[in-house]
Design an enzyme around this catalytic site. Structure first.
Site, PDB file in Angstrom:
ATOM      1  N   CYS A 131      -6.203  37.755   6.138  1.00 27.36           N
ATOM      2  CA  CYS A 131      -5.307  37.939   6.671  1.00 27.36           C
ATOM      3  C   CYS A 131      -4.693  36.363   6.769  1.00 27.36           C
ATOM      4  CB  CYS A 131      -5.639  38.042   8.457  1.00 27.36           C
ATOM      5  SG  CYS A 131      -4.246  38.088   9.206  1.00 27.36           S
TER       6      CYS A 131
ATOM      7  N   CYS B  78      -0.412  33.667  10.034  1.00 31.15           N
ATOM      8  CA  CYS B  78      -0.240  32.534  10.610  1.00 31.15           C
ATOM      9  C   CYS B  78       0.296  31.544   9.391  1.00 31.15           C
ATOM     10  CB  CYS B  78      -1.854  31.963  11.653  1.00 31.15           C
ATOM     11  SG  CYS B  78      -2.634  31.724  10.528  1.00 31.15           S
TER      12      CYS B  78
ATOM     13  N   ASP C 223      -8.345  17.196   8.269  1.00 29.27           N
ATOM     14  CA  ASP C 223      -8.469  17.815   9.480  1.00 29.27           C
ATOM     15  C   ASP C 223      -8.411  19.153   8.838  1.00 29.27           C
ATOM     16  OD1 ASP C 223      -9.024  18.814  12.144  1.00 29.27           O
ATOM     17  OD2 ASP C 223      -7.242  17.757  13.106  1.00 29.27           O
ATOM     18  N   ASP C 224      -8.425  20.098   9.642  1.00 28.35           N
ATOM     19  CA  ASP C 224      -8.735  21.342   9.728  1.00 28.35           C
ATOM     20  C   ASP C 224      -7.285  22.342   9.436  1.00 28.35           C
ATOM     21  OD1 ASP C 224      -8.668  23.257  12.088  1.00 28.35           O
ATOM     22  OD2 ASP C 224      -9.736  21.641  12.019  1.00 28.35           O
TER      23      ASP C 224
ATOM     24  N   SER D  47     -14.955  20.041  12.499  1.00 31.50           N
ATOM     25  CA  SER D  47     -14.984  21.203  11.790  1.00 31.50           C
ATOM     26  C   SER D  47     -13.630  20.236  10.391  1.00 31.50           C
ATOM     27  CB  SER D  47     -13.473  22.464  12.478  1.00 31.50           C
ATOM     28  OG  SER D  47     -12.523  22.086  13.051  1.00 31.50           O
TER      29      SER D  47
ATOM     30  N   CYS E 137      -1.125  34.385  15.627  1.00 29.37           N
ATOM     31  CA  CYS E 137      -1.846  35.439  15.446  1.00 29.37           C
ATOM     32  C   CYS E 137      -2.007  36.552  16.347  1.00 29.37           C
ATOM     33  CB  CYS E 137      -3.281  34.724  15.791  1.00 29.37           C
ATOM     34  SG  CYS E 137      -4.693  35.733  15.374  1.00 29.37           S
TER      35      CYS E 137
ATOM     36  N   CYS F 106     -10.364  37.338   8.525  1.00 28.55           N
ATOM     37  CA  CYS F 106      -9.597  36.057   8.908  1.00 28.55           C
ATOM     38  C   CYS F 106     -10.219  34.727   8.391  1.00 28.55           C
ATOM     39  CB  CYS F 106      -9.910  36.053  10.611  1.00 28.55           C
ATOM     40  SG  CYS F 106      -8.730  34.636  11.353  1.00 28.55           S
TER      41      CYS F 106
ATOM     42  N   CYS G 252     -13.559  35.329  21.600  1.00 28.93           N
ATOM     43  CA  CYS G 252     -14.992  35.148  21.918  1.00 28.93           C
ATOM     44  C   CYS G 252     -15.838  35.709  21.009  1.00 28.93           C
ATOM     45  CB  CYS G 252     -15.309  36.258  22.455  1.00 28.93           C
ATOM     46  SG  CYS G 252     -14.579  37.886  22.749  1.00 28.93           S
TER      47      CYS G 252
END
Length: 475
Positions: free
Chosen positions: A461, A464, A370-371, A308, A407, A261, A21
């Site tokens: 962080c 992941c 790509d990201d 992105s 995550c 993050c 969100c």
């Protein structure tokens, strides 16, 4: 997340990790804004944060006496109409856009959460994930509390209300100190707006100045959207209280290490945002340049996967000296097509959203930037699309390290077993998606790209990627 669902195929960007969100809070000084409606500024700010959640939206507003709210499923334009906003009046407002991994969820899950108690009422919006949610909820239910949702925001609102006799500042601080995990938080009372950020600063939150007021938002692009001026980021462990007296700040805990993050810069945030002093766009350019330095390959053009992947692709082009080309066209007017309205051959629907520009691709050796890669399905479709367009060679370059672990701090991921990089190395994954070569940026390269040369460096962080988290978690 990458799945076999129809919506994921039609909307390739849905085949990504999703942030849960975005939040916003507006405070307008009463003496300067007698006829102003804070809901309108919140409305425009939510539009700018729509990329952080497209499943539901909500808004609440206070006029000094009462708090009222509207929330529902859908986009900002679906839920908040000009006619509804015109009926609102008040100088304080909070808003929220939600992403939910659940295909079906109740409107009760939508924020803000409004709670009434003896001293008045509060509205709470939150971004993040509480690791000890179940434990706290169980304790509160044992004491008689009831809940209508599984939302972190409702839990926080109930925690604040349970200690209302201590006053808002103390009850909020006590609630925050009792939770474990990540959060960016905005709390509205009938008189003030309060913001807070978790002790590690995992989820972003910033402060801006308006003409006659203040704004809190997940990203600085929301401040720009309402013609505000960025002031600063809310610091990890900080609480700010905004009222007619201005902005009061204090820390609820000692800050030992900031761990923003890293995926905010890789994917979530808009490129025009600045988070913790670092330009998202500039960070992506650096990622691309370092990716090129670490993983060179002979090719004719560099293209990026919208949206992105574009910044990193431009950076790769500049770093390698290989020309940048558009390569892929994105249909921005497709919306969301229902399953019942399209053919059974779902894989073909991918090409409604993205399509190759044949004049750029045909006969060329193509580097595709790509990201990230999550489940592999999007990359596989992408390679197929470029082969159809006549690409001579396809070299995939990824601006993040392999994502191997879930995550636990507010990002929508599944377990490691569904993350394709946890099952395959780069050579195996290259074969899976059908590319001629595949390479990822190193963790060290990504960290280097995220450092701000103007300021002292700080941590990010990396859970992941390496499975080590800034806050201990139980699988």
């Amino acid at each position: 997340m990458e799945t076999d669902s129809l919506d994921m195929i039609i909307n390739p960007e849905e085949n990504k990790i999703k942030d849960k969100c975005g939040i916003i809070g507006i405070y307008l000084n009463k003496e300067n804004n007698q006829n102003s409606n804070a809901a309108w500024a919140t409305y425009y700010g939510l539009y700018s944060l729509q990329h952080r959640g497209q499943k539901a939206v909500g808004i609440a507003i206070a006029d000094g006496k009462n708090i009222c709210h509207i929330k529902g499923k859908g986009l900002v334009s679906d839920v908040l109409t000009p006619e509804q906003l015109q009926d609102f009046s008040g100088h304080i407002s909070v808003g929220h856009v939600l992403h939910s991994s659940e295909k079906k969820f109740l409107v009760e899950e939508v924020q803000p959460f409004v709670t009434q108690f003896k001293l008045g009422g509060i509205a709470v919006v939150q971004n993040g994930s509480l690791l000890n949610y179940d434990e706290i909820r169980h304790t509160m239910e044992e004491k008689g509390a009831t809940f209508v949702s599984n939302s972190n925001a409702e839990l926080i609102a109930k925690m604040i209300a349970s200690n209302y006799k201590k006053g808002m500042e103390r009850s909020l601080a006590d609630a925050i100190q009792g939770i474990k995990g990540s959060f960016a938080l905005a709390v509205m009372t009938k008189d003030c707006l309060i913001g807070a950020r978790d002790i590690k600063g995992i989820r972003p939150l910033c402060l801006g100045k308006l003409d006659g007021g203040w704004i809190l938002a997940s990203e600085s692009c929301a401040i720009d959207a309402v013609n505000g001026t960025f002031v600063r980021d809310i610091q990890p462990g900080e609480i700010v209280i905004i009222s007619n007296d201005g902005v009061l700040s204090f820390f609820f805990s000692e800050v030992k290490e900031k761990c923003t993050c890293s995926f905010e810069y890789l994917y979530f945030a808009r490129p025009d945002s600045v988070i913790d002093g670092i330009s998202v766009h500039e960070a992506r350019l650096r990622m691309g340049a370092l990716l090129a330095a670490e993983n060179p390959v002979k090719a004719d053009i560099v293209i990026g996967v919208p949206d992105s992947g574009l910044g990193a692709a431009i950076g790769y082009s500049k770093g390698s000296g290989i020309p940048y080309a558009m390569g892929i066209a994105k249909n921005r007017y497709i919306g969301r097509i229902r399953s019942s309205s399209i053919p059974e051959d779902k894989d073909k629907m991918y090409f409604i959203k993205l399509n190759a520009i044949k004049s750029d691709i045909k006969g060329k050796r193509v580097i595709v930037v790509d990201d990230s890669i999550i489940g592999g399905k999007t990359s596989r479709h992408l390679v197929q699309m470029l082969r159809r367009a006549g690409a001579k060679e396809i070299h995939m370059r990824i601006a993040s390290p392999p994502i191997k672990y879930p995550c636990h701090f507010g990002i929508d991921t599944t377990g490691s077993s569904e993350l394709i990089s946890s099952l395959h190395n780069a050579t195996e994954l290259c074969k899976e998606i059908g590319a001629d070569s595949l390479a990822f940026i190193s963790l060290e390269g990504m960290m280097e790209s995220l450092q701000d040369v103007k300021r002292k460096t700080f941590g990010f962080c990396q859970g992941c990627f390496i499975g080590k988290y800034p806050i201990p978690v139980q699988e």
